[in-house]
Design a protein around this motif. Structure first.
Motif, PDB file in Angstrom:
ATOM      1  N   HIS A   1      -1.961  58.069   7.882  1.00  0.00           N
ATOM      2  CA  HIS A   1      -3.845  57.705   7.494  1.00  0.00           C
ATOM      3  C   HIS A   1      -4.094  59.339   7.895  1.00  0.00           C
ATOM      4  N   PRO A   2      -5.028  59.434   7.074  1.00  0.00           N
ATOM      5  CA  PRO A   2      -5.519  61.061   7.767  1.00  0.00           C
ATOM      6  C   PRO A   2      -5.908  61.632   9.051  1.00  0.00           C
ATOM      7  N   LEU A   3      -6.235  60.718   9.644  1.00  0.00           N
ATOM      8  CA  LEU A   3      -6.195  60.679  11.219  1.00  0.00           C
ATOM      9  C   LEU A   3      -4.576  60.792  11.741  1.00  0.00           C
ATOM     10  N   CYS A   4      -3.543  59.765  11.239  1.00  0.00           N
ATOM     11  CA  CYS A   4      -2.846  60.289  11.329  1.00  0.00           C
ATOM     12  C   CYS A   4      -1.858  61.537  11.218  1.00  0.00           C
ATOM     13  N   LEU A   5      -2.032  61.943  10.443  1.00  0.00           N
ATOM     14  CA  LEU A   5      -1.184  63.463  10.038  1.00  0.00           C
ATOM     15  C   LEU A   5      -1.257  64.376  11.098  1.00  0.00           C
ATOM     16  N   LYS A   6      -1.153  64.443  11.867  1.00  0.00           N
ATOM     17  CA  LYS A   6      -1.283  65.459  12.828  1.00  0.00           C
ATOM     18  C   LYS A   6       0.264  65.785  13.868  1.00  0.00           C
ATOM     19  N   CYS A   7       0.178  66.601  13.986  1.00  0.00           N
ATOM     20  CA  CYS A   7       1.275  67.279  14.610  1.00  0.00           C
ATOM     21  C   CYS A   7       1.254  66.345  16.713  1.00  0.00           C
ATOM     22  N   GLN A   8       2.665  65.430  16.847  1.00  0.00           N
ATOM     23  CA  GLN A   8       2.857  65.001  17.204  1.00  0.00           C
ATOM     24  C   GLN A   8       3.353  65.537  18.863  1.00  0.00           C
ATOM     25  N   ARG A   9       2.968  66.720  19.005  1.00  0.00           N
ATOM     26  CA  ARG A   9       2.907  67.195  20.143  1.00  0.00           C
ATOM     27  C   ARG A   9       1.701  68.207  20.627  1.00  0.00           C
ATOM     28  N   CYS A  10       0.993  68.757  19.703  1.00  0.00           N
ATOM     29  CA  CYS A  10      -0.465  69.881  20.070  1.00  0.00           C
ATOM     30  C   CYS A  10      -1.776  68.942  19.267  1.00  0.00           C
ATOM     31  N   LYS A  11      -1.290  67.456  18.704  1.00  0.00           N
ATOM     32  CA  LYS A  11      -2.725  67.581  17.516  1.00  0.00           C
ATOM     33  C   LYS A  11      -3.228  67.660  16.182  1.00  0.00           C
ATOM     34  N   MET A  12      -2.660  69.502  16.695  1.00  0.00           N
ATOM     35  CA  MET A  12      -3.995  69.749  15.828  1.00  0.00           C
ATOM     36  C   MET A  12      -3.306  68.811  14.083  1.00  0.00           C
ATOM     37  N   HIS A  13      -4.258  69.632  13.309  1.00  0.00           N
ATOM     38  CA  HIS A  13      -4.306  68.844  12.371  1.00  0.00           C
ATOM     39  C   HIS A  13      -3.052  69.143  10.935  1.00  0.00           C
ATOM     40  N   LEU A  14      -2.461  68.718   9.903  1.00  0.00           N
ATOM     41  CA  LEU A  14      -1.749  68.840   9.924  1.00  0.00           C
ATOM     42  C   LEU A  14      -2.200  68.637   7.627  1.00  0.00           C
ATOM     43  N   ASN A  15      -1.103  69.336   6.872  1.00  0.00           N
ATOM     44  CA  ASN A  15      -1.978  69.633   5.361  1.00  0.00           C
ATOM     45  C   ASN A  15      -0.505  68.901   5.369  1.00  0.00           C
ATOM     46  N   ALA A  16       0.041  67.662   4.299  1.00  0.00           N
ATOM     47  CA  ALA A  16       0.291  67.157   3.206  1.00  0.00           C
ATOM     48  C   ALA A  16       1.947  68.093   3.008  1.00  0.00           C
ATOM     49  N   GLY A  17       3.058  67.929   3.111  1.00  0.00           N
ATOM     50  CA  GLY A  17       3.408  69.326   2.427  1.00  0.00           C
ATOM     51  C   GLY A  17       3.996  70.441   3.474  1.00  0.00           C
ATOM     52  N   GLN A  18       3.024  70.489   4.761  1.00  0.00           N
ATOM     53  CA  GLN A  18       2.923  72.187   4.983  1.00  0.00           C
ATOM     54  C   GLN A  18       3.622  71.874   6.433  1.00  0.00           C
ATOM     55  N   HIS A  19       4.038  70.889   6.187  1.00  0.00           N
ATOM     56  CA  HIS A  19       4.932  70.346   8.450  1.00  0.00           C
ATOM     57  C   HIS A  19       5.937  70.118   8.226  1.00  0.00           C
ATOM     58  N   ALA A  20       6.410  69.822   9.333  1.00  0.00           N
ATOM     59  CA  ALA A  20       7.574  69.951   9.579  1.00  0.00           C
ATOM     60  C   ALA A  20       7.802  68.312  10.391  1.00  0.00           C
ATOM     61  N   GLU A  21       9.296  67.931   9.804  1.00  0.00           N
ATOM     62  CA  GLU A  21       9.041  66.413  10.158  1.00  0.00           C
ATOM     63  C   GLU A  21      10.466  66.530  11.737  1.00  0.00           C
ATOM     64  N   TYR A  22      10.704  64.833  12.570  1.00  0.00           N
ATOM     65  CA  TYR A  22      11.612  64.836  13.147  1.00  0.00           C
ATOM     66  C   TYR A  22      11.793  63.359  13.112  1.00  0.00           C
ATOM     67  N   ASP A  23      12.845  62.819  13.531  1.00  0.00           N
ATOM     68  CA  ASP A  23      12.415  61.013  13.977  1.00  0.00           C
ATOM     69  C   ASP A  23      11.093  60.870  13.353  1.00  0.00           C
ATOM     70  N   GLU A  24      11.025  61.027  11.832  1.00  0.00           N
ATOM     71  CA  GLU A  24      10.047  60.158  10.618  1.00  0.00           C
ATOM     72  C   GLU A  24       8.396  60.680  11.767  1.00  0.00           C
TER      73      GLU A  24
END
Ligand code: ZN
Ligand code: ZN
Length: 67
Positions: A26-49
């Motif tokens: 979801h657009p609202l779910c695609l955010k950093c799981q630590r600092c809650k910053m909004h992320l752009n598709a393909g512009q972020h890192a991923e760990y443990d899904e």
């Protein structure tokens, strides 16, 4: 075709999905799981899904061999 958001576990419909790194969020779910910053598709890192911004990813998990 309905995918499931790996963050909240609810269905993601085509019109609202935000696809990144092979998963549908979801657009609202695609955010950093630590600092809650909004992320752009393909512009972020991923760990443990879970998506993280690059800064948090480096602080939490990297760089390699720095433990
Ligand atoms: Zn979601
Ligand atoms: Zn972050």
């Amino acid at each position: 075709m309905v995918g499931y958001c790996p963050i909240c576990g609810k269905p993601v419909y085509f019109a609202e999905r935000k696809r990144s790194l092979g998963r549908d969020y979801h657009p609202l779910c695609l955010k950093c799981q630590r600092c809650k910053m909004h992320l752009n598709a393909g512009q972020h890192a991923e760990y443990d899904e879970r998506p993280f911004c690059r800064n948090c990813y480096l602080k939490l998990f990297g760089p390699r061999g720095n433990r």
